[in-house]
Design a protein around this motif. Structure first.
Motif, mmCIF file in Angstrom:
data_model
loop_
_atom_site.group_PDB
_atom_site.id
_atom_site.type_symbol
_atom_site.label_atom_id
_atom_site.label_comp_id
_atom_site.label_asym_id
_atom_site.label_seq_id
_atom_site.Cartn_x
_atom_site.Cartn_y
_atom_site.Cartn_z
ATOM 1 N N LEU A 281 0.908 -1.301 -0.079
ATOM 2 C CA LEU A 281 0.089 -0.087 0.065
ATOM 3 C C LEU A 281 0.768 1.208 0.088
ATOM 4 C CD1 LEU A 281 -3.015 -0.799 2.428
ATOM 5 C CD2 LEU A 281 -2.899 -1.162 0.019
ATOM 6 N N LYS A 282 2.036 1.054 0.230
ATOM 7 C CA LYS A 282 3.047 2.531 0.511
ATOM 8 C C LYS A 282 2.963 3.236 -0.699
ATOM 9 C CE LYS A 282 5.655 4.372 3.452
ATOM 10 N NZ LYS A 282 4.945 4.997 4.766
ATOM 11 N N PRO A 283 3.294 2.456 -1.922
ATOM 12 C CA PRO A 283 3.373 3.248 -3.248
ATOM 13 C C PRO A 283 2.105 4.092 -3.596
ATOM 14 C CG PRO A 283 4.203 1.072 -3.636
ATOM 15 C CD PRO A 283 3.200 1.124 -2.352
ATOM 16 N N LEU A 284 0.862 3.809 -2.865
ATOM 17 C CA LEU A 284 -0.259 4.362 -3.293
ATOM 18 C C LEU A 284 -0.245 6.046 -3.230
ATOM 19 C CD1 LEU A 284 -2.707 1.704 -2.308
ATOM 20 C CD2 LEU A 284 -2.161 2.337 -4.611
ATOM 21 N N ASP A 285 -1.059 6.689 -4.040
ATOM 22 C CA ASP A 285 -1.227 8.084 -3.964
ATOM 23 C C ASP A 285 -2.461 8.539 -3.181
ATOM 24 O OD1 ASP A 285 -2.140 10.794 -4.432
ATOM 25 O OD2 ASP A 285 -0.528 10.851 -5.901
ATOM 26 N N ALA A 286 -2.708 8.924 -2.175
ATOM 27 C CA ALA A 286 -3.729 9.180 -1.307
ATOM 28 C C ALA A 286 -4.249 10.671 -1.363
ATOM 29 C CB ALA A 286 -3.699 8.653 0.039
ATOM 30 N N GLY A 287 -3.629 11.382 -2.438
ATOM 31 C CA GLY A 287 -3.951 12.824 -2.464
ATOM 32 C C GLY A 287 -4.595 13.483 -3.603
ATOM 33 N N THR A 288 -4.105 12.807 -4.657
ATOM 34 C CA THR A 288 -4.681 13.488 -5.868
ATOM 35 C C THR A 288 -6.005 13.251 -6.379
ATOM 36 O OG1 THR A 288 -2.455 12.528 -7.029
ATOM 37 C CG2 THR A 288 -4.161 12.897 -8.558
ATOM 38 N N TRP A 289 -6.701 12.328 -5.849
ATOM 39 C CA TRP A 289 -8.193 12.228 -5.857
ATOM 40 C C TRP A 289 -9.031 13.304 -5.433
ATOM 41 C CZ3 TRP A 289 -11.957 12.487 -2.041
ATOM 42 C CH2 TRP A 289 -11.264 12.631 -0.638
ATOM 43 N N PHE A 290 -8.215 14.115 -4.438
ATOM 44 C CA PHE A 290 -8.671 15.335 -3.901
ATOM 45 C C PHE A 290 -8.497 16.451 -4.458
ATOM 46 C CE2 PHE A 290 -9.133 18.605 -0.531
ATOM 47 C CZ PHE A 290 -10.220 18.322 0.059
ATOM 48 N N ASP A 291 -7.097 16.467 -4.923
ATOM 49 C CA ASP A 291 -6.590 17.845 -5.775
ATOM 50 C C ASP A 291 -5.241 17.372 -6.439
ATOM 51 O OD1 ASP A 291 -5.595 20.082 -6.393
ATOM 52 O OD2 ASP A 291 -7.237 21.076 -5.512
ATOM 53 N N ALA A 292 -5.064 17.622 -7.527
ATOM 54 C CA ALA A 292 -3.609 17.159 -8.196
ATOM 55 C C ALA A 292 -2.452 17.744 -7.230
ATOM 56 C CB ALA A 292 -3.824 17.626 -9.393
ATOM 57 N N LYS A 293 -2.676 18.831 -6.408
ATOM 58 C CA LYS A 293 -1.602 19.823 -5.745
ATOM 59 C C LYS A 293 -1.344 18.755 -4.562
ATOM 60 C CE LYS A 293 -4.492 22.785 -3.079
ATOM 61 N NZ LYS A 293 -5.228 23.977 -2.780
ATOM 62 N N PHE A 294 -2.172 17.599 -4.170
ATOM 63 C CA PHE A 294 -1.593 16.691 -3.028
ATOM 64 C C PHE A 294 -1.031 15.391 -3.605
ATOM 65 C CE2 PHE A 294 -5.102 19.429 -1.218
ATOM 66 C CZ PHE A 294 -4.455 20.310 -0.396
ATOM 67 N N ALA A 295 -0.665 15.491 -4.846
ATOM 68 C CA ALA A 295 -0.016 14.307 -5.463
ATOM 69 C C ALA A 295 1.158 14.048 -4.535
ATOM 70 C CB ALA A 295 0.379 14.638 -6.799
ATOM 71 N N GLY A 296 1.368 12.658 -4.512
ATOM 72 C CA GLY A 296 2.624 12.295 -3.282
ATOM 73 C C GLY A 296 2.299 11.951 -2.248
ATOM 74 N N THR A 297 0.992 12.414 -1.767
ATOM 75 C CA THR A 297 0.401 12.314 -0.506
ATOM 76 C C THR A 297 0.230 10.499 -0.041
ATOM 77 O OG1 THR A 297 -0.559 14.282 -0.287
ATOM 78 C CG2 THR A 297 -1.259 12.805 1.451
ATOM 79 N N TYR A 298 0.472 10.030 1.021
ATOM 80 C CA TYR A 298 0.655 8.520 1.046
ATOM 81 C C TYR A 298 -0.523 8.338 2.116
ATOM 82 C CZ TYR A 298 4.046 9.065 4.654
ATOM 83 O OH TYR A 298 4.693 9.665 5.840
ATOM 84 N N LEU A 299 -0.833 6.753 2.151
ATOM 85 C CA LEU A 299 -1.866 6.535 3.220
ATOM 86 C C LEU A 299 -0.832 6.206 4.479
ATOM 87 C CD1 LEU A 299 -3.677 3.284 1.485
ATOM 88 C CD2 LEU A 299 -4.629 5.762 2.101
ATOM 89 N N PRO A 300 -1.121 6.981 5.490
ATOM 90 C CA PRO A 300 -0.301 7.065 6.749
ATOM 91 C C PRO A 300 -0.375 5.910 7.588
ATOM 92 C CG PRO A 300 -1.828 8.675 7.078
ATOM 93 C CD PRO A 300 -2.234 8.022 5.615
ATOM 94 N N THR A 301 0.420 5.264 8.531
ATOM 95 C CA THR A 301 0.113 4.260 9.336
ATOM 96 C C THR A 301 -0.502 4.892 10.538
ATOM 97 O OG1 THR A 301 2.454 4.694 10.451
ATOM 98 C CG2 THR A 301 2.061 3.083 8.700
ATOM 99 N N LEU A 302 -1.252 4.200 11.561
ATOM 100 C CA LEU A 302 -1.630 4.922 12.708
ATOM 101 C C LEU A 302 -0.639 5.267 13.460
ATOM 102 C CD1 LEU A 302 -4.018 5.275 14.719
ATOM 103 C CD2 LEU A 302 -3.861 2.912 15.551
ATOM 104 N N ASP A 303 0.718 4.557 13.665
ATOM 105 C CA ASP A 303 1.479 5.091 14.443
ATOM 106 C C ASP A 303 2.173 6.518 14.208
ATOM 107 O OD1 ASP A 303 4.165 5.583 15.518
ATOM 108 O OD2 ASP A 303 4.655 3.269 15.596
ATOM 109 N N GLU A 304 2.157 6.768 12.635
ATOM 110 C CA GLU A 304 2.758 7.824 12.407
ATOM 111 C C GLU A 304 1.757 9.219 12.537
ATOM 112 O OE1 GLU A 304 4.618 7.808 8.471
ATOM 113 O OE2 GLU A 304 2.932 6.704 7.558
ATOM 114 N N SER A 305 0.289 8.587 12.013
ATOM 115 C CA SER A 305 -0.731 9.461 12.404
ATOM 116 C C SER A 305 -0.645 10.068 13.714
ATOM 117 C CB SER A 305 -1.948 9.058 11.911
ATOM 118 O OG SER A 305 -1.961 8.628 10.547
#
Ligand code: G3P
Ligand code: CA
Length: 267
Positions: free
Chosen positions: A102-126
């Protein structure tokens, strides 16, 4: 400017979840972070909520197939990631993939292209991002209680979290493992005597209820049963003021940047 705001947040005294929940102020809870302006349940949504000083920042988590709690709302990857193009299939279930997949997935672009590169964080880092300046409302969507309680203990952050779930058996398990953890029982449909009786059997400090199912009488009945009442998801100023007047204790909103202004405005 943002740095100065964050420095103020970091320097502020740190209340515990119990102190906040048991206090008399109407709490503001940033639902999935500042999710009206940033991709929900990501590190930008959490860190950008901090300058607005929400009492809690809410997140949703699920376990991967190798047991890593990952922060995401839906059971499937499609809506908030580029899984279809990257992994070549629709409707992939989080619990069927390893965290590394899951690490390589982009979790930002669906919202806005300016958030490209945002990833799914772990609970730990969140938790690290949120607890830098707020408390965390941890909503478990999937995963066992032991893993969560052990993580909160290992990170020494249990006192600054409230754990909530629609699955009340999960909350009962959390309370057995550590009765000092503040918990909330989530629900919808009328908050009637039967549900309150069941909630009392489980025990919890809070009931978190769908806003369209709440009214002054049900809030009063929950108070009489010994619960604080939080409501999701309140994004309209008029409704926020109505629920506040009815005695609501916690406002869960996608617009944590605006909520305090709504509540301060004349009725
Ligand atoms: O805060 C409770 C709320 O988040 C529950 O609904 O579907 O947004 O997780 P959902
Ligand atoms: Ca949630």
């Amino acid at each position: 400017m943002a740095d100065a705001l964050l420095a103020n947040v970091a320097a502020a005294p740190r209340p515990t979840a119990a102190e906040l929940v048991n206090g008399s102020d109407l709490l503001v809870i940033a639902h999935r972070g500042l999710s009206s302006r940033f991709p929900e349940n990501t590190l930008p949504a959490f860190t950008e909520a901090l300058p607005f000083k929400p009492d809690f920042i809410e997140l949703d988590y699920r376990h991967t197939s190798d047991g890593v709690p990952i922060v995401i709302h839906d059971a499937k990857l499609d809506r908030t990631t580029n899984s279809v193009s990257l992994l070549g299939a629709k409707e992939i279930v989080i619990g069927e993939k390893k965290a590394a997949e899951l690490k390589p997935l982009d979790a930002g672009t669906w919202f806005d292209a300016k958030f490209a590169g945002t990833y799914l964080p772990t609970l730990d880092e969140s938790l690290d991002a949120i607890l830098a300046g707020s408390c965390c409302m941890v909503e478990r969507k999937d995963g066992d209680a032991k893993t969560l309680v052990e993580l909160l203990h290992k990170k020494q952050v249990a006192a600054r979290c409230i754990v909530q779930a629609f699955d009340w058996d999960f909350i009962a398990d959390v309370r057995k493992l550590d009765p000092s953890i503040v918990t909330g029982l989530l629900g919808k449909d009328p908050l009637d005597a039967e549900k309150l009786a069941k909630a009392r059997e489980i025990g919890s400090e809070v009931v978190g209820w769908r806003e369209s199912d709440l009214n002054a009488a049900s809030i009063a009945a929950a108070h009489a049963a010994g619960f604080k009442v939080w409501s999701y998801t309140v994004d309209k100023p008029e409704r926020a003021r109505e629920l506040a007047a009815a005695g609501l204790d916690g406002l869960i909103t996608n617009k944590a940047d605006l909520a305090r202004d709504w509540l301060a405005s004349p009725r």
